[in-house]
Design a protein around this motif. Structure first.
Motif, short mmCIF file in Angstrom:
data_model
loop_
_atom_site.label_atom_id
_atom_site.label_comp_id
_atom_site.label_asym_id
_atom_site.label_seq_id
_atom_site.Cartn_x
_atom_site.Cartn_y
_atom_site.Cartn_z
N GLU A 60 67.92 -91.28 -8.25
CA GLU A 60 66.28 -91.33 -8.29
C GLU A 60 66.10 -92.47 -6.93
OE1 GLU A 60 66.84 -88.80 -11.62
OE2 GLU A 60 67.70 -90.78 -10.97
N GLN A 61 66.80 -93.71 -7.45
CA GLN A 61 66.39 -94.79 -6.58
C GLN A 61 66.74 -94.45 -4.82
OE1 GLN A 61 68.66 -94.83 -9.01
NE2 GLN A 61 68.80 -96.68 -9.99
N VAL A 62 67.61 -93.68 -4.65
CA VAL A 62 67.90 -93.33 -3.32
C VAL A 62 67.03 -92.47 -2.74
CG1 VAL A 62 69.73 -92.01 -1.92
CG2 VAL A 62 70.58 -93.78 -3.47
N CYS A 63 66.76 -91.31 -3.87
CA CYS A 63 65.52 -90.43 -3.19
C CYS A 63 64.37 -90.87 -2.82
CB CYS A 63 65.33 -89.39 -4.57
SG CYS A 63 64.64 -87.84 -3.96
N VAL A 64 63.97 -91.99 -3.64
CA VAL A 64 62.58 -92.67 -3.31
C VAL A 64 62.86 -93.47 -2.14
CG1 VAL A 64 60.69 -94.31 -4.05
CG2 VAL A 64 61.64 -92.76 -5.67
N GLY A 65 64.00 -94.07 -1.93
CA GLY A 65 64.14 -94.92 -0.70
C GLY A 65 63.95 -94.23 0.65
N ARG A 89 63.67 -95.42 -13.50
CA ARG A 89 65.03 -95.88 -12.79
C ARG A 89 64.64 -96.13 -11.50
NH1 ARG A 89 69.08 -91.16 -13.40
NH2 ARG A 89 69.41 -92.32 -15.86
N ALA A 90 63.79 -95.54 -10.91
CA ALA A 90 63.01 -95.70 -9.26
C ALA A 90 62.11 -96.71 -9.41
CB ALA A 90 63.14 -94.41 -8.80
N GLU A 92 61.53 -99.84 -9.12
CA GLU A 92 61.39 -101.01 -8.45
C GLU A 92 61.26 -100.26 -7.00
OE1 GLU A 92 64.14 -104.79 -6.45
OE2 GLU A 92 64.91 -103.41 -8.26
N GLN A 93 61.93 -99.34 -6.60
CA GLN A 93 61.79 -98.61 -5.22
C GLN A 93 60.17 -98.15 -5.05
OE1 GLN A 93 64.68 -98.25 -7.32
NE2 GLN A 93 65.77 -99.30 -5.92
N ASP A 97 59.08 -100.36 -2.06
CA ASP A 97 59.42 -99.58 -1.02
C ASP A 97 58.24 -98.51 -0.56
OD1 ASP A 97 61.65 -100.52 -0.80
OD2 ASP A 97 62.97 -98.91 -1.57
#
Length: 326
Positions: A60-65, A89-90, A92-93, A97
């Motif tokens: 999920e973090q990668v997806c939002v980033g 999980r995401a 912070e992003q 971001d």
């Protein structure tokens, strides 16, 4: 009293998401759809616009980033997944971001509230409190599956991010006749008129609130139901109007922690604007990990099922009004 909703007709909110995004992809050549391995209902968009679809896997973090990066490049990214993980999980992003630079990233997902029988790790019950706390974030919670498409269409012209919360999204009640309400982000919907009290609610509990109003009508009670599907920015004018028109008697019902969600948002408006109420009750999840069970069972167990909603509304109606000297 005019009928403003229908029961019995069922529709998948997930299918509405898929068809709407495929439709929007034809008119917005900068629309991207991303998912962290939750893309079964996005096949239509994926097949039509494979160059603008991305499944990053369970990240999920990668997806939002990546969505933030695409937005920086002038695109409109939609992230679709399960909200328990997108919202936490995401987080912070999303905060740093997406919200910090105020990018037009749309975060939409399922499993808001105690739905899906996945246990406490798979329930999004803190999500609205978290998202409402984020600067620049618009926060919605949708109960009628037909509304999902309209909210997505409106979001295309929004300059900043939006969070769209759904339940499981596989089999949802159609609550409103098509075109009967002016659905606008930032404005609540009076789903049922009434004068004795107002039940404010959102998402899957709108149907339950309408059932409670029906039951109370059998005793001659006139209960207004407001679908406050936008929690941020909240419809302050409608809150003040309901205080004036329903005797200052409020019940707030939500499939979320009882503190931090819609009830807290409404209480803030009441305090900030000096709105006088005769009675205020909040119904939601207490500070517990809810455990396993279907959604109706868990609502009853934790004190915000249909019977509890009816009982709370009876209590606020029975509460005396402010003396005329006030």
């Amino acid at each position: 009293m005019p009928v403003t909703f229908t029961f019995g007709e069922m529709l998948s909110a997930r299918s509405v998401i898929g068809s709407t995004l495929a439709e929007l992809g034809k008119t917005h050549d900068n629309l991207w759809v991303l998912t962290p391995d939750i893309g079964a209902t996005l096949v239509e968009f994926q097949e039509t616009f494979p160059d603008r679809f991305l499944d990053v896997g369970l990240a999920e973090q990668v997806c939002v980033g990546i969505a933030a990066g695409l937005a920086y490049d002038g695109n409109i990214p939609v992230v679709s997944g399960m909200l328990p993980f997108l919202s936490m999980r995401a987080l912070e992003q999303i905060r740093t971001d997406v919200c910090y630079p105020n990018l037009p990233v749309k975060i939409i997902g399922t499993h808001g509230g105690l739905v899906g029988n996945g246990g406490s790790t798979h329930y999004a019950v803190e999500d609205l409190a978290l998202m409402c706390a984020l600067t620049n974030m618009t926060v919605t919670s949708i109960g009628d599956p037909l509304m999902v498409g309209e909210i997505l269409r409106q979001s295309m012209t929004m300059p900043g991010p939006i969070y769209i919360r759904l339940a499981v999204g596989k089999k949802d009640k159609v609550l409103y006749e098509e075109g009967q309400h002016d659905v606008r982000i930032g404005k609540g919907i009076i789903a049922r008129e009434g004068t004795d009290a107002t039940i404010f609610t959102h998402g899957t509990t709108v149907a339950q609130a309408l059932d409670a109003a029906d039951e109370l009508a059998e005793d001659g009670r006139s209960v207004r139901v407001v679908d406050m599907f936008t929690l941020k920015p909240i419809d302050e004018a409608l809150i003040a109007q309901c205080a004036d028109e329903t005797g200052g008697r409020f019940v707030v019902l939500e499939d979320h922690l009882a503190y931090g969600g819609l009830a807290t948002r409404i209480a803030d408006v009441v305090a900030d604007r000096g709105i006088r109420l005769a009675a205020f009750e909040r119904l939601g999840i207490p500070q517990v990990y809810a455990g396993f069970g279907d959604d109706e069972e868990l609502r009853n167990k934790h004190g915000y099922g249909l019977a509890a909603t009816v009982a709370a509304t009876r209590r606020v109606i029975a509460h005396p009004s402010w003396p005329s000297s006030h």
